[in-house]
Design a protein around this motif. Structure first.
Motif, PDB file in Angstrom:
ATOM      1  N   ARG A  33       0.827  -1.097   0.076  1.00 57.11           N
ATOM      2  CA  ARG A  33      -0.132  -0.064  -0.134  1.00 57.11           C
ATOM      3  C   ARG A  33       0.942   1.177   0.013  1.00 57.11           C
ATOM      4  O   ARG A  33       1.758   1.378   0.685  1.00 57.11           O
ATOM      5  CB  ARG A  33      -0.821   0.007   1.284  1.00 57.11           C
ATOM      6  CG  ARG A  33      -2.370  -0.205   1.088  1.00 57.11           C
ATOM      7  CD  ARG A  33      -2.973   0.074   2.421  1.00 57.11           C
ATOM      8  NE  ARG A  33      -2.240  -0.311   3.498  1.00 57.11           N
ATOM      9  CZ  ARG A  33      -2.077  -1.695   4.122  1.00 57.11           C
ATOM     10  NH1 ARG A  33      -2.421  -2.524   3.261  1.00 57.11           N
ATOM     11  NH2 ARG A  33      -1.372  -1.767   5.102  1.00 57.11           N
ATOM     12  N   SER A  34       0.818   2.183  -0.709  1.00 62.88           N
ATOM     13  CA  SER A  34       1.100   3.468  -0.621  1.00 62.88           C
ATOM     14  C   SER A  34      -0.127   4.297  -1.037  1.00 62.88           C
ATOM     15  O   SER A  34      -0.827   4.562  -1.579  1.00 62.88           O
ATOM     16  CB  SER A  34       1.976   3.795  -2.054  1.00 62.88           C
ATOM     17  OG  SER A  34       2.182   5.112  -2.197  1.00 62.88           O
ATOM     18  N   ARG A  35       0.013   5.276   0.528  1.00 56.56           N
ATOM     19  CA  ARG A  35      -1.384   5.977   0.296  1.00 56.56           C
ATOM     20  C   ARG A  35      -0.725   7.678   0.853  1.00 56.56           C
ATOM     21  O   ARG A  35       0.049   7.814   1.502  1.00 56.56           O
ATOM     22  CB  ARG A  35      -2.145   5.710   1.402  1.00 56.56           C
ATOM     23  CG  ARG A  35      -1.709   5.723   2.701  1.00 56.56           C
ATOM     24  CD  ARG A  35      -2.869   4.764   3.686  1.00 56.56           C
ATOM     25  NE  ARG A  35      -3.767   5.848   4.373  1.00 56.56           N
ATOM     26  CZ  ARG A  35      -3.910   6.424   5.403  1.00 56.56           C
ATOM     27  NH1 ARG A  35      -2.831   5.999   6.245  1.00 56.56           N
ATOM     28  NH2 ARG A  35      -4.634   7.170   5.807  1.00 56.56           N
ATOM     29  N   ASN A  36      -1.256   8.409  -0.047  1.00 47.81           N
ATOM     30  CA  ASN A  36      -1.060   9.984   0.174  1.00 47.81           C
ATOM     31  C   ASN A  36      -2.484  10.260   0.374  1.00 47.81           C
ATOM     32  O   ASN A  36      -3.483  10.847  -0.678  1.00 47.81           O
ATOM     33  CB  ASN A  36      -0.225  10.718  -0.946  1.00 47.81           C
ATOM     34  CG  ASN A  36      -0.033  12.227  -0.856  1.00 47.81           C
ATOM     35  OD1 ASN A  36      -0.797  12.729   0.231  1.00 47.81           O
ATOM     36  ND2 ASN A  36       0.475  12.865  -1.690  1.00 47.81           N
ATOM     37  N   GLU A  37      -3.126  10.648   1.427  1.00 50.17           N
ATOM     38  CA  GLU A  37      -4.373  10.730   1.634  1.00 50.17           C
ATOM     39  C   GLU A  37      -4.848  11.947   2.870  1.00 50.17           C
ATOM     40  O   GLU A  37      -4.001  11.959   3.779  1.00 50.17           O
ATOM     41  CB  GLU A  37      -5.263   9.794   2.153  1.00 50.17           C
ATOM     42  CG  GLU A  37      -5.296   8.487   0.962  1.00 50.17           C
ATOM     43  CD  GLU A  37      -6.321   7.434   1.533  1.00 50.17           C
ATOM     44  OE1 GLU A  37      -7.149   7.051   0.832  1.00 50.17           O
ATOM     45  OE2 GLU A  37      -5.842   6.951   2.575  1.00 50.17           O
ATOM     46  N   SER A  38      -5.705  12.689   2.489  1.00 48.44           N
ATOM     47  CA  SER A  38      -5.967  13.673   3.507  1.00 48.44           C
ATOM     48  C   SER A  38      -6.900  13.246   4.651  1.00 48.44           C
ATOM     49  O   SER A  38      -7.915  12.526   4.376  1.00 48.44           O
ATOM     50  CB  SER A  38      -6.595  15.190   2.998  1.00 48.44           C
ATOM     51  OG  SER A  38      -5.402  15.894   2.926  1.00 48.44           O
ATOM     52  N   ASP A  48      -6.585  20.511   7.241  1.00 46.48           N
ATOM     53  CA  ASP A  48      -6.274  19.495   6.484  1.00 46.48           C
ATOM     54  C   ASP A  48      -5.111  18.813   6.787  1.00 46.48           C
ATOM     55  O   ASP A  48      -3.967  19.252   6.574  1.00 46.48           O
ATOM     56  CB  ASP A  48      -6.180  20.230   5.076  1.00 46.48           C
ATOM     57  CG  ASP A  48      -6.020  19.102   3.953  1.00 46.48           C
ATOM     58  OD1 ASP A  48      -6.026  17.939   4.111  1.00 46.48           O
ATOM     59  OD2 ASP A  48      -6.170  19.503   2.535  1.00 46.48           O
ATOM     60  N   GLN A  49      -5.418  17.576   7.279  1.00 52.76           N
ATOM     61  CA  GLN A  49      -4.179  16.872   7.987  1.00 52.76           C
ATOM     62  C   GLN A  49      -3.902  15.824   6.827  1.00 52.76           C
ATOM     63  O   GLN A  49      -4.638  15.006   6.351  1.00 52.76           O
ATOM     64  CB  GLN A  49      -4.702  16.074   9.253  1.00 52.76           C
ATOM     65  CG  GLN A  49      -3.603  15.639   9.994  1.00 52.76           C
ATOM     66  CD  GLN A  49      -2.782  16.474  10.745  1.00 52.76           C
ATOM     67  OE1 GLN A  49      -3.233  17.396  11.000  1.00 52.76           O
ATOM     68  NE2 GLN A  49      -1.464  15.792  11.421  1.00 52.76           N
ATOM     69  N   ARG A  50      -2.692  15.783   6.440  1.00 52.82           N
ATOM     70  CA  ARG A  50      -2.212  14.879   5.395  1.00 52.82           C
ATOM     71  C   ARG A  50      -1.431  13.719   5.689  1.00 52.82           C
ATOM     72  O   ARG A  50      -0.558  13.912   6.786  1.00 52.82           O
ATOM     73  CB  ARG A  50      -1.425  15.628   4.111  1.00 52.82           C
ATOM     74  CG  ARG A  50      -0.933  14.738   3.104  1.00 52.82           C
ATOM     75  CD  ARG A  50      -2.033  14.235   2.276  1.00 52.82           C
ATOM     76  NE  ARG A  50      -3.148  15.358   1.514  1.00 52.82           N
ATOM     77  CZ  ARG A  50      -3.052  15.853   0.570  1.00 52.82           C
ATOM     78  NH1 ARG A  50      -1.672  15.528  -0.324  1.00 52.82           N
ATOM     79  NH2 ARG A  50      -3.657  16.671   0.108  1.00 52.82           N
ATOM     80  N   ASP A  83       6.355   2.219   7.190  1.00 54.70           N
ATOM     81  CA  ASP A  83       7.502   3.255   6.673  1.00 54.70           C
ATOM     82  C   ASP A  83       8.050   3.922   8.146  1.00 54.70           C
ATOM     83  O   ASP A  83       7.143   4.215   8.989  1.00 54.70           O
ATOM     84  CB  ASP A  83       7.057   4.291   5.728  1.00 54.70           C
ATOM     85  CG  ASP A  83       6.267   5.259   6.053  1.00 54.70           C
ATOM     86  OD1 ASP A  83       6.276   6.192   6.718  1.00 54.70           O
ATOM     87  OD2 ASP A  83       4.959   5.059   5.934  1.00 54.70           O
ATOM     88  N   ASN A  84       9.372   4.342   8.236  1.00 52.03           N
ATOM     89  CA  ASN A  84       9.659   5.080   9.399  1.00 52.03           C
ATOM     90  C   ASN A  84      10.183   6.658   8.790  1.00 52.03           C
ATOM     91  O   ASN A  84      10.777   7.452   9.365  1.00 52.03           O
ATOM     92  CB  ASN A  84      10.904   4.383   9.939  1.00 52.03           C
ATOM     93  CG  ASN A  84      11.969   4.214   9.004  1.00 52.03           C
ATOM     94  OD1 ASN A  84      12.137   4.837   7.888  1.00 52.03           O
ATOM     95  ND2 ASN A  84      13.119   3.885   9.483  1.00 52.03           N
ATOM     96  N   ASN A  85       9.715   6.880   7.462  1.00 49.21           N
ATOM     97  CA  ASN A  85       9.868   8.309   7.216  1.00 49.21           C
ATOM     98  C   ASN A  85       9.059   8.854   6.319  1.00 49.21           C
ATOM     99  O   ASN A  85       8.921   9.588   5.373  1.00 49.21           O
ATOM    100  CB  ASN A  85      11.304   8.266   6.218  1.00 49.21           C
ATOM    101  CG  ASN A  85      11.317   7.378   4.648  1.00 49.21           C
ATOM    102  OD1 ASN A  85      10.223   6.343   4.987  1.00 49.21           O
ATOM    103  ND2 ASN A  85      11.726   7.501   3.893  1.00 49.21           N
ATOM    104  N   GLY A  86       7.607   8.757   6.479  1.00 50.28           N
ATOM    105  CA  GLY A  86       6.661   9.110   6.045  1.00 50.28           C
ATOM    106  C   GLY A  86       6.087  10.466   6.598  1.00 50.28           C
ATOM    107  O   GLY A  86       6.868  10.895   7.567  1.00 50.28           O
ATOM    108  N   PHE A  87       5.140  11.196   6.011  1.00 47.70           N
ATOM    109  CA  PHE A  87       4.728  12.259   6.293  1.00 47.70           C
ATOM    110  C   PHE A  87       3.369  12.186   6.862  1.00 47.70           C
ATOM    111  O   PHE A  87       2.426  11.766   6.362  1.00 47.70           O
ATOM    112  CB  PHE A  87       4.848  13.230   5.227  1.00 47.70           C
ATOM    113  CG  PHE A  87       4.249  14.678   5.369  1.00 47.70           C
ATOM    114  CD1 PHE A  87       4.994  15.894   6.110  1.00 47.70           C
ATOM    115  CD2 PHE A  87       3.076  15.155   5.204  1.00 47.70           C
ATOM    116  CE1 PHE A  87       4.449  16.935   6.340  1.00 47.70           C
ATOM    117  CE2 PHE A  87       2.408  16.248   5.588  1.00 47.70           C
ATOM    118  CZ  PHE A  87       2.971  17.463   6.031  1.00 47.70           C
ATOM    119  N   GLY A  88       3.360  13.242   7.968  1.00 46.04           N
ATOM    120  CA  GLY A  88       2.051  13.448   8.755  1.00 46.04           C
ATOM    121  C   GLY A  88       1.964  14.597   9.314  1.00 46.04           C
ATOM    122  O   GLY A  88       2.859  14.989  10.120  1.00 46.04           O
ATOM    123  N   GLY A  89       1.204  15.613   8.770  1.00 41.75           N
ATOM    124  CA  GLY A  89       1.110  16.865   9.326  1.00 41.75           C
ATOM    125  C   GLY A  89      -0.018  17.645   8.772  1.00 41.75           C
ATOM    126  O   GLY A  89      -0.611  17.358   7.629  1.00 41.75           O
TER     127      GLY A  89
END
Length: 709
Positions: free
Chosen positions: A329-334, A347-349, A392-398
């Motif tokens: 799975r690869s997800r870029n979702e708000s 808007d939390q991505r 992952d240990n380097n994804g983005f969340g913010g």
């Protein structure tokens, strides 16, 4: 095929067969002659006389109990046939069991919530609650190819003895299409609003000396713009093989590979920072003001299973199988973190990647024998299963911006990271199980079963933890009485142990592995199957260790404390009036509350409706042979959105229309099918998970044309 040619092909088929263009079409694989005309031809929840009913004579997989007809299973079950799925043009999990009042739709076919479903107010576990051909796969973010399924089965309640680890909501088992005895070939062209086209090929048959080898190959391509996403592109292939190595020894192999990519999918709407006591006004389920092309959910599913079955004699058989599945799975979702009733949000991505894999081996012995006047039906076996989770240990969340529900979202965040996935957790199960159904008299029987499990849970990131326990016992007991051969009255008891959940991103304890939870279920039920009608009823009580979310400073923490209670009654029935009419309906009345030991004691459990009603009517038009039309509807009562019961989503009713027309054209069996979902375009807030909402699906149409060669 260019889209203008696809549209022309659908229209041409409709004209040639005398089916009015613009009228609800339908699809099916059955011939239009003889018994095929009495098969399904219905709607978005009304399929055919034979295929949209309760299917009590059909066998369903019940794990450690082997395969039994629903009528003889002392638990509440539901079977939906592949014909019914096709008639209703099902494209997401929540629609599979649309006519079962015990099931609440929490799903979205295009985002990460695609595998969320509640049964009796309990959400099914995406780690352990979904099977393909009775064997496990990780369902998170996966929408399966329903056109490749022979049937979909639901075991309601606790599956502990039957399948081992799983939440008490139940088990969904997908049964893929199997090799056919005679040659089968079909092509299907489909259209789904807003602009999604699909092509499906189905081939099956037997070959070799004495038809020793069987095969079934299905391939689907789907591409276009759905109503609640910017784009979907899917390729799916499934293959089923068998070989009759000897008269008594059979080898089987099944596989699925799916590559599914969606962009601009509908976000989720969270309430962690919500400051008002009523929800914002309902919004449309069309993508409209929401996600842009910067967002995506890309998934791949690989599943491989193989097995051997040896029929020792007419009464005894031994089997073994192994399965392996892997999900990427690869997800870029708000997630839109709603702030107030005016619809303002942050808007939390989340831009992340994960994969899970599961391997399972099982061996089982099934047999019948007698001791004096008592008959015995026994099942015994061994099972091993290991699940590995990598995140992952380097994804983005913010937070990437702000917005309002009633205005276009202009925030963007494009993925730019090569994800580094590390081992987050693993769960190993080793179990032995045995059951004996003792026939005491012609009418009375008793079932006793026991599963003994050794399990080990390990968590690695962000906190190293482990939980090991040996000799965990999950029993089941049932007493059955048959007043007549076509009816069963039963009382059953079962226990279950479920693994601790992996806390989602966005929580203070994100990605931690929580402790296992034990549950108990008591059920009293009746099932009856007559020529003109079928009916089931069940009275149940489920006691489960409570897991809930608490919020401090707008940030949630997932906790376990106390007990949650689910008790109620469910009813379902089908009545056939003459050769033209069929009526079906179901109802669930549910009482839920957090029990002592929980800080929310006496509150309703989040996500559990008090009342659900579903009904359908189908009609075979006598002056147009092969045409069946139908209508169905489902009312879902109000739901508490959080454990504190400070927010409530109102009840709603959705109606659907559909039709199926089967005929012969140029010597070929042709089936046209259509479904019109959410006829009145009702807008509503649907529950996804505690403190998470989604807009209800808007009105949409689906059309298919199928030619069998």
């Amino acid at each position: 095929m260019p889209r203008r040619h696809q549209l022309a092909a659908l229209a041409q088929l409709a004209v040639l067969t005398g089916f009015p263009v613009g009228t609800a079409l339908a699809q099916d694989g059955a011939p239009a002659t003889g018994s095929a005309q009495s098969l399904p031809t219905v709607t978005v929840s009304a399929a055919a006389v034979d295929d949209a009913g309760l299917q009590l004579d059909r066998k369903a997989s019940t794990g450690a109990l082997g395969s039994r007809a629903q009528l003889d299973t002392p638990y509440s079950t539901t079977i939906v046939t592949g014909e019914d799925l096709a008639d209703r043009q099902v494209s997401k999990l929540g629609d599979v069991f649309a006519m079962d009042a015990s099931v609440t739709d929490n799903s979205n076919g295009y985002n990460s919530w695609s595998s969320y479903l509640s049964v009796r107010g309990l959400q099914i576990d995406w780690q352990n609650g979904y099977k393909i051909n009775g064997l496990p796969f990780i369902a998170y973010g996966i929408t399966l190819p329903y056109e490749h399924m022979e049937q979909v089965e639901l075991l309601k309640g606790l599956p502990g003895f039957m399948y081992g680890f799983a939440t008490p909501g139940g088990i969904v088992n997908y049964v893929t299409k199997k090799p056919t005895e005679t040659f089968t070939a079909a092509f299907e062209l489909g259209y789904r609003a807003a602009n999604v086209w699909s092509e499906h090929v189905d081939l099956g048959g037997r070959a070799g000396p004495d038809n020793m080898f069987g095969y079934r190959l299905n391939y689907t391509h789907e591409e276009g713009t759905p109503y609640n996403a910017r784009n979907i592109n899917r390729d799916t292939v499934s293959l089923g093989l068998d070989a009759r190595l000897t008269r008594d020894l059979t080898w089987t192999f099944d596989s699925i590979y799916q590559d599914r990519r969606s962009t601009g999918q509908m976000p989720s709407f969270s309430l962690w920072s919500y400051g008002d006591t009523a929800l914002p006004a309902n919004v449309s389920g069309r993508i409209g003001n929401f996600a842009g092309n910067d967002q995506h959910l890309n998934t791949t599913l690989q599943l491989y299973t193989t097995g051997l079955r040896y029929q020792i004699n007419p009464d005894w058989a031994v089997s073994t199988n192994y399965s392996f599945n892997k999900v990427n799975r690869s997800r870029n979702e708000s997630t839109y973190n709603l702030l107030n009733q005016a619809g303002d949000y942050n808007d939390q991505r989340y831009d992340t990647a994960q994969n899970q894999q599961v391997g399972q081996w099982q061996a089982m012995l099934e047999g019948r024998f007698r001791t004096g006047q008592f008959g015995h039906q026994v099942v015994a076996g061994l099972s091993w299963q290991k699940q590995i989770d990598r995140y992952d240990n380097n994804g983005f969340g913010g937070q990437i911006g702000t917005g309002n529900l009633y205005a276009p979202n202009t925030n963007t965040y494009f993925s730019s990271t090569a994800f580094n996935k590390v081992r987050n957790s693993d769960i190993t199960q080793k179990s032995a199980f045995a059951s004996d159904t003792v026939q005491l008299t012609e009418r009375w029987s008793v079932l006793a079963g026991l599963r003994v499990t050794n399990f080990e849970q390990n968590g690695y990131v962000p906190v190293t933890s482990s939980y090991t326990k040996n000799g965990v016992i999950t029993p089941t007991l049932a007493l059955m009485f048959k007043p007549v051969p076509a009816a069963t009255v039963y009382a059953s008891y079962v226990e279950a142990l479920e693994p601790g959940s992996i806390v989602p991103d966005g929580f203070t304890n994100a990605r931690q592995l929580l402790s296992p939870i034990r549950s108990k279920q008591y059920e009293l039920g009746v099932k009856a199957d007559q020529q003109k009608w079928s009916a089931t009823a069940a009275l149940f009580r489920i006691e489960r260790g409570a897991e809930y979310d608490s919020v401090s400073g707008g940030v949630p923490t997932r906790r376990q404390d106390g007990t949650s209670i689910y008790q109620g009654v469910e009813l379902a029935g089908v009545y056939r009036l003459g050769p033209q009419w069929e009526f079906g309906g179901s109802a669930m009345v549910l009482d839920t509350y957090y029990d002592k030991g929980n800080p929310n004691a006496d509150n309703r459990v989040a996500g559990a409706p008090n009342l659900v009603l579903a009904g359908r009517v189908s009609y075979r038009v006598p002056f147009v042979p092969g045409l069946r039309i139908g209508v169905d509807g489902k009312y879902t009562g109000n739901i508490k959105v959080n454990a504190t019961n400070t927010l409530q989503a109102g009840g709603y009713t959705v109606f659907n229309l559909g039709a199926t027309y089967s005929t012969r054209l140029a010597g070929k069996d042709v089936t046209l099918r259509a479904a019109l979902n959410n006829l009145t375009n009702r807008q509503y807030w649907g529950f996804q998970y505690e403190n998470y909402l989604q807009p209800g699906d808007p009105r949409s149409v689906s059309l298919t044309a199928r030619v069998a060669f």
